[in-house]
Design a protein around this motif. Structure first.
Motif, PDB file in Angstrom:
ATOM      1  N   ILE A   1     -17.551  47.918  38.347  1.00  0.00           N
ATOM      2  CA  ILE A   1     -16.542  47.559  37.486  1.00  0.00           C
ATOM      3  C   ILE A   1     -15.446  47.228  38.201  1.00  0.00           C
ATOM      4  O   ILE A   1     -14.682  47.910  38.750  1.00  0.00           O
ATOM      5  CB  ILE A   1     -16.440  48.271  36.326  1.00  0.00           C
ATOM      6  N   LEU A   2     -15.205  45.801  38.195  1.00  0.00           N
ATOM      7  CA  LEU A   2     -13.848  45.585  38.623  1.00  0.00           C
ATOM      8  C   LEU A   2     -12.940  45.151  37.165  1.00  0.00           C
ATOM      9  O   LEU A   2     -13.266  44.025  36.893  1.00  0.00           O
ATOM     10  CB  LEU A   2     -13.749  44.287  39.611  1.00  0.00           C
ATOM     11  N   PRO A   3     -11.976  45.803  36.637  1.00  0.00           N
ATOM     12  CA  PRO A   3     -11.582  45.654  35.267  1.00  0.00           C
ATOM     13  C   PRO A   3     -10.536  44.523  35.443  1.00  0.00           C
ATOM     14  O   PRO A   3      -9.772  44.719  36.333  1.00  0.00           O
ATOM     15  CB  PRO A   3     -10.935  47.099  35.072  1.00  0.00           C
ATOM     16  N   ALA A   4     -10.491  43.912  34.373  1.00  0.00           N
ATOM     17  CA  ALA A   4      -9.356  42.825  34.373  1.00  0.00           C
ATOM     18  C   ALA A   4      -8.053  43.692  33.909  1.00  0.00           C
ATOM     19  O   ALA A   4      -6.930  43.232  34.481  1.00  0.00           O
ATOM     20  CB  ALA A   4      -9.509  41.853  33.126  1.00  0.00           C
TER      21      ALA A   4
ATOM     22  N   LEU B   1      -9.837  49.054  30.114  1.00  0.00           N
ATOM     23  CA  LEU B   1     -11.578  49.408  30.145  1.00  0.00           C
ATOM     24  C   LEU B   1     -11.689  50.987  30.774  1.00  0.00           C
ATOM     25  O   LEU B   1     -12.930  51.156  30.923  1.00  0.00           O
ATOM     26  CB  LEU B   1     -11.981  48.635  31.458  1.00  0.00           C
ATOM     27  N   THR B   2     -10.563  51.851  30.569  1.00  0.00           N
ATOM     28  CA  THR B   2     -10.752  53.320  30.794  1.00  0.00           C
ATOM     29  C   THR B   2     -11.894  53.864  29.856  1.00  0.00           C
ATOM     30  O   THR B   2     -12.748  54.469  30.252  1.00  0.00           O
ATOM     31  CB  THR B   2      -9.563  53.808  30.997  1.00  0.00           C
ATOM     32  N   ALA B   3     -11.597  53.525  28.448  1.00  0.00           N
ATOM     33  CA  ALA B   3     -12.424  53.978  27.521  1.00  0.00           C
ATOM     34  C   ALA B   3     -14.144  53.742  27.935  1.00  0.00           C
ATOM     35  O   ALA B   3     -15.059  54.532  27.654  1.00  0.00           O
ATOM     36  CB  ALA B   3     -12.170  53.709  26.271  1.00  0.00           C
TER      37      ALA B   3
ATOM     38  N   ASP C   1      -7.431  54.586  34.215  1.00  0.00           N
ATOM     39  CA  ASP C   1      -6.333  55.671  33.913  1.00  0.00           C
ATOM     40  C   ASP C   1      -6.992  56.984  34.153  1.00  0.00           C
ATOM     41  O   ASP C   1      -5.920  57.900  34.255  1.00  0.00           O
ATOM     42  CB  ASP C   1      -5.845  55.337  32.316  1.00  0.00           C
ATOM     43  N   SER C   2      -8.171  57.234  33.807  1.00  0.00           N
ATOM     44  CA  SER C   2      -8.582  58.262  34.062  1.00  0.00           C
ATOM     45  C   SER C   2      -9.791  58.604  34.971  1.00  0.00           C
ATOM     46  O   SER C   2     -10.668  57.894  35.190  1.00  0.00           O
ATOM     47  CB  SER C   2      -9.128  58.843  32.549  1.00  0.00           C
TER      48      SER C   2
END
Length: 351
Positions: free
Chosen positions: A117-120, A125-127, A147-148
């Motif tokens: 995953i390359l998050p926007a 998208l942490t959850a 974030d985590s």
């Protein structure tokens, strides 16, 4: 963008590297039997080239609305095609965070073996990253960190601070070579609200400070051709003289160079950022203000697919003694100049 099989084989996971070869050589020439104090050489990952159990890799990245971002998806797909034991399941790129979350949830429900995953938006998208991990699906998080740490198994990304430092070191060395005193140094940053831009600027300031230098003028664009041209025009109008310019991003650099050429300015040299192929070709050809670019290479996405494959096969990296994939990998921001550009053309991306 073209596939990068040579880079993938040469620089990262596939094949046996120098460290592994050194360990093998040590085992062959040593007359001392292995003991607890003198253990036998270890290559915990085994032969990473050898096919392993089939692995289905789900892939999610934002919309390819930027040369670098398009290259990330291109590299991931190209690397997967090199691996006969990998089934690649990409989602359609989207700039909408909620849509990306929904696409990742679909991959989780389909029970892929590993997610890349390359998050926007890493925070947003942490959850869903944690949801995948909780479901027993390892997550390879690329570049924009969640974030985590519980949302990913391994992170791989670029070194934004180091990118700034290396740009500064090159500029200082070139100014010294040219005998320039009291230089006027400009910086054309990316989007100022993004942590990556802040890190690049912090590294640039720190790198210059080591040489007794500082940024004289600074503007911020938004990683687009249009904003690059607009902000470079503003910079050139405000500064009658410049000695060196660092532009954070080669995609916005297309606009920066348009402004430079329109203004007819060539008294300075320019260092780019990220490592696009058009910038590398300008560097190689010479005759331009572009003298160098500092890599932030989308080849990290090729490496992410290789990491995902090994995770899915419960293998480590053959050149490392550890039995597990490392927790994080930071790529290096090499400075590409006319002297070494041929070495890096294979990782240059289309702008």
């Amino acid at each position: 963008m073209s596939a990068l099989p040579d880079h993938a084989r040469r620089r990262f996971l596939l094949g046996t590297g120098a460290l592994g070869a050194t360990a093998l050589l040590a085992g062959c020439v040593s007359n001392t039997p292995p003991t607890q104090a003198n253990p036998a050489p270890v290559a915990a990952g085994g032969d990473n080239v050898a096919p392993g159990p089939p692995v289905t890799i789900g892939f999610s990245a934002p919309a390819a609305d930027h040369g670098w971002m398009a290259a990330m998806t291109t590299n991931a797909r190209a690397q997967a095609e090199l691996l006969p034991d990998v089934t690649f399941r990409p989602t359609e790129g989207s700039a909408d965070v909620n849509q990306q979350i929904a696409q990742v949830e679909t991959l989780i429900n389909e029970k892929v073996d590993v997610l890349v995953i390359l998050p926007a938006d890493g925070k947003a998208l942490t959850a869903v990253g944690r949801k995948a991990m909780d479901a027993g699906i390892p997550v390879v998080n690329i570049d924009r960190v969640f974030d985590s740490p519980e949302a990913y198994r391994v992170w791989i990304g670029g070194d934004n601070y180091g990118m700034g430092v290396n740009a500064a070191n090159h500029i200082a060395a070139e100014l010294g070579r040219r005998g320039v005193t009291n230089p006027v140094i400009a910086e054309i940053a990316g989007t100022d609200s993004l942590p990556l831009t802040q890190e690049r600027s912090a590294g640039f300031r720190a790198g210059l400070a080591k040489h007794g230098l500082s940024v004289s003028r600074r503007v911020a664009a938004e990683f687009t051709v249009e904003t690059g041209e607009r902000q470079a025009t503003n910079l050139l109008q405000a500064a009658s003289r410049l000695d060196a310019v660092w532009n954070h991003d080669d995609d916005q650099g297309i606009g920066v160079l348009a402004a430079v050429e329109s203004a007819g300015r060539n008294e300075f040299f320019l260092v780019g950022g990220a490592g696009s192929r058009p910038m590398m070709e300008r560097i190689k050809a010479g005759g331009s203000v572009v003298q160098a670019t500092v890599l932030y290479s989308p080849s990290m996405c090729s490496s992410a697919i290789s990491l995902a494959r090994l995770l899915g096969q419960s293998r480590g990296m053959s050149d490392l003694a550890e039995h597990e994939i490392p927790r994080s990998i930071t790529t290096y921001s090499a400075v590409v100049t006319r002297d070494n550009v041929d070495q890096y053309l294979d990782v240059g991306f289309a702008s």
